[in-house]
Design an enzyme around this catalytic site. Sequence first.
Site, PDB file in Angstrom:
ATOM      1  N   GLU A   1       0.829  -1.208   0.000  1.00  0.00           N
ATOM      2  CA  GLU A   1       0.000   0.000   0.000  1.00  0.00           C
ATOM      3  C   GLU A   1       0.861   1.254   0.000  1.00  0.00           C
ATOM      4  O   GLU A   1       1.919   1.305   0.626  1.00  0.00           O
ATOM      5  CB  GLU A   1      -0.870   0.022   1.262  1.00  0.00           C
ATOM      6  CG  GLU A   1      -1.950  -1.018   1.240  1.00  0.00           C
ATOM      7  CD  GLU A   1      -2.811  -0.979   2.487  1.00  0.00           C
ATOM      8  OE1 GLU A   1      -3.778  -1.758   2.525  1.00  0.00           O
ATOM      9  OE2 GLU A   1      -2.536  -0.194   3.410  1.00  0.00           O
TER      10      GLU A   1
ATOM     11  N   CYS B   1       3.289   8.421   1.606  1.00  0.00           N
ATOM     12  CA  CYS B   1       3.724   7.453   2.612  1.00  0.00           C
ATOM     13  C   CYS B   1       3.998   6.143   1.889  1.00  0.00           C
ATOM     14  O   CYS B   1       3.087   5.523   1.346  1.00  0.00           O
ATOM     15  CB  CYS B   1       2.595   7.314   3.637  1.00  0.00           C
ATOM     16  SG  CYS B   1       2.915   6.114   4.906  1.00  0.00           S
TER      17      CYS B   1
ATOM     18  N   CYS C   1       6.092  -7.199   7.795  1.00  0.00           N
ATOM     19  CA  CYS C   1       7.168  -6.756   8.697  1.00  0.00           C
ATOM     20  C   CYS C   1       7.525  -7.909   9.619  1.00  0.00           C
ATOM     21  O   CYS C   1       6.646  -8.620  10.087  1.00  0.00           O
ATOM     22  CB  CYS C   1       6.695  -5.547   9.513  1.00  0.00           C
ATOM     23  SG  CYS C   1       8.002  -4.802  10.522  1.00  0.00           S
TER      24      CYS C   1
ATOM     25  N   CYS D   1       5.239  -5.258  16.686  1.00  0.00           N
ATOM     26  CA  CYS D   1       4.810  -4.272  17.668  1.00  0.00           C
ATOM     27  C   CYS D   1       3.321  -4.536  17.950  1.00  0.00           C
ATOM     28  O   CYS D   1       2.559  -4.781  17.012  1.00  0.00           O
ATOM     29  CB  CYS D   1       5.036  -2.872  17.126  1.00  0.00           C
ATOM     30  SG  CYS D   1       6.756  -2.620  16.607  1.00  0.00           S
TER      31      CYS D   1
ATOM     32  N   CYS E   1       0.505  -2.552  16.036  1.00  0.00           N
ATOM     33  CA  CYS E   1       0.605  -2.365  14.579  1.00  0.00           C
ATOM     34  C   CYS E   1       0.013  -3.526  13.800  1.00  0.00           C
ATOM     35  O   CYS E   1       0.355  -4.684  14.040  1.00  0.00           O
ATOM     36  CB  CYS E   1       2.070  -2.181  14.193  1.00  0.00           C
ATOM     37  SG  CYS E   1       2.296  -2.000  12.415  1.00  0.00           S
TER      38      CYS E   1
ATOM     39  N   CYS F   1     -10.858   8.489  16.265  1.00  0.00           N
ATOM     40  CA  CYS F   1     -10.751   7.539  17.369  1.00  0.00           C
ATOM     41  C   CYS F   1     -12.097   7.243  18.008  1.00  0.00           C
ATOM     42  O   CYS F   1     -12.160   6.576  19.004  1.00  0.00           O
ATOM     43  CB  CYS F   1      -9.778   8.066  18.413  1.00  0.00           C
ATOM     44  SG  CYS F   1      -8.114   8.093  17.772  1.00  0.00           S
TER      45      CYS F   1
HETATM   46  N1  SAH Z   1       8.496   0.247  10.806  1.00  0.00           N
HETATM   47  C1  SAH Z   1       8.667   1.653  10.891  1.00  0.00           C
HETATM   48  C2  SAH Z   1       7.850   2.428   9.886  1.00  0.00           C
HETATM   49  C3  SAH Z   1       6.440   1.990   9.622  1.00  0.00           C
HETATM   50  S1  SAH Z   1       5.274   2.253  10.915  1.00  0.00           S
HETATM   51  C4  SAH Z   1       8.396   2.125  12.305  1.00  0.00           C
HETATM   52  O1  SAH Z   1       7.910   1.333  13.103  1.00  0.00           O
HETATM   53  O2  SAH Z   1       8.709   3.279  12.594  1.00  0.00           O
HETATM   54  C5  SAH Z   1       5.021   4.022  10.888  1.00  0.00           C
HETATM   55  C6  SAH Z   1       4.507   4.602  12.210  1.00  0.00           C
HETATM   56  O3  SAH Z   1       3.157   4.198  12.462  1.00  0.00           O
HETATM   57  C7  SAH Z   1       5.305   4.159  13.410  1.00  0.00           C
HETATM   58  O4  SAH Z   1       5.540   5.229  14.300  1.00  0.00           O
HETATM   59  C8  SAH Z   1       4.362   3.161  14.027  1.00  0.00           C
HETATM   60  O5  SAH Z   1       4.689   2.952  15.372  1.00  0.00           O
HETATM   61  C9  SAH Z   1       3.037   3.799  13.808  1.00  0.00           C
HETATM   62  N2  SAH Z   1       1.885   2.920  13.971  1.00  0.00           N
HETATM   63  C10 SAH Z   1       1.809   1.597  13.714  1.00  0.00           C
HETATM   64  N3  SAH Z   1       0.564   1.125  13.972  1.00  0.00           N
HETATM   65  C11 SAH Z   1      -0.164   2.164  14.397  1.00  0.00           C
HETATM   66  C12 SAH Z   1      -1.527   2.309  14.806  1.00  0.00           C
HETATM   67  N4  SAH Z   1      -2.348   1.290  14.801  1.00  0.00           N
HETATM   68  N5  SAH Z   1      -1.947   3.540  15.182  1.00  0.00           N
HETATM   69  C13 SAH Z   1      -1.109   4.599  15.137  1.00  0.00           C
HETATM   70  N6  SAH Z   1       0.178   4.519  14.758  1.00  0.00           N
HETATM   71  C14 SAH Z   1       0.659   3.319  14.392  1.00  0.00           C
HETATM   72 FE1  SF4 Z   2       6.931  -3.196  11.820  1.00  0.00          FE
HETATM   73 FE2  SF4 Z   2       6.541  -2.266  14.326  1.00  0.00          FE
HETATM   74 FE3  SF4 Z   2       6.871  -0.516  12.255  1.00  0.00          FE
HETATM   75 FE4  SF4 Z   2       4.648  -2.011  12.473  1.00  0.00          FE
HETATM   76  S1  SF4 Z   2       5.325  -0.416  13.884  1.00  0.00           S
HETATM   77  S2  SF4 Z   2       5.822  -1.668  10.601  1.00  0.00           S
HETATM   78  S3  SF4 Z   2       5.445  -3.974  13.324  1.00  0.00           S
HETATM   79  S4  SF4 Z   2       8.372  -2.022  13.060  1.00  0.00           S
END
Ligand code: SAH
Ligand code: SF4
Length: 402
Positions: free
Chosen positions: A119, A132, A139, A143, A146, A377
Amino acid sequence: MSATLDFASTPSVPVGAGAKPSLVGRDRAGLTAALAEIGVPERERKMRVSQLWHWIYFRGIREFEEMTNVSKRLRAALAEHFTLARPEVAAEQVSSDGTRKWLIRLLADTPGEQPHEIETVYIPEAERGTLCVSSQVGCTLSCTFCHTGTQRLVRNLTAGEIVSQLVIARDRLGDWPRASAPAGAIVPTGERFISNIVFMGMGEPLYNFDGVKNAIEVIADGDGLSVGKRRITVSTSGVVPEIERLGAEVGAMLAISLHATRDSLRDEIIPLNKKYPIKDLLAACRSYPGVSNARRITFEYVMLKGVNDSAQDARELVRLLAGIPAKINLIPFNPWPGTIHECSDWDTIEQFSEIVFRAGYASPVRRPRGRDILAACGQLKSETQKLSARERMALRAMAMTD
Ligand code: SAH
Ligand code: SF4
């Protein structure tokens, strides 16, 4: 916020073995190799590469025929062996606020195999447009907040596939010289519709260091796509050994997904923290090559209800970042099906933001967008739910990036 689903009107691209390779996404070395392959003499190659570069990355053409300053013979030879095809846009979603999401189908790795999809999201604002981009399919990190982390990693994107996301976005937005935006599109007033790139789509960019680095070199090249490195931000969950390399070898802007101020909590929500704890991560930030008050590091902090959103957490956050030229982005958590987290209440976000603000950081949650965020939200959930979690996440994150 409503979204429409519009299946691509662009013709689909041949997939798999047997198809002619595309030159789109290649760097100068890749184009030089293509010219060598079709017998262009070595002494001519540099000049020919400059021509191809201009047509592919400055003009965005789709047919070799359009390269009017290239001889007919060479155009024919190029067309016989290569294409200017982009990966296929499988679907496009357009939100009423102008946000666009493209589902991009990559060329199949092996004939007969289901091609992977990624995407790319476009977020227009008054004076700039942010793209973006994804760096991986899925991944490997998981986390807890995520959605991408729940997907199995399939593979790193190639540099060409990363560059193609920008080329496709420019195609769809009419962001090439002499092209124009589709009717009704929301685009910024500036000269270009895409002025900024953030690696905040799918994947951990620093686990695909070479692909991201090579893609940035192509994207930032002033004779082509020309998005300067100060307008390209790489977001990482904290792959410490690669942070220094990013600053030294690439020079892009850095964003850190911090999200917690104690190792015990960060270990839990960002398992990579067990390998690279907060102390090491912040040390890498302090010594990030090129960091200064004019080139601040962005710290992303997702607001998780009852997890990391107390006043104590806010105070600890500003204490931890003391001395680092930093911007703080508070990102309301965007829920997705099956998640264990909830977004913090608006009051809590305001209190948190107030503490951060009083510590001297520019107001990290902007009120007008903040209301919009609150809506996402809770309030306007039924209206926003057609957008995926990632799209809403990108929208929120971008609304708060300076
Ligand atoms: N892997 C990288 C980049 C992709 S995620 C990283 O983790 O930084 C991009 C951003 O979106 C990160 O700050 C991540 O923590 C945040 N993010 C992921 N899932 C999210 C969610 N459900 N709500 C809000 N932010 C989220
Ligand atoms: Fe990967 Fe964590 Fe970034 Fe999501 S927030 S893309 S799981 S590193």
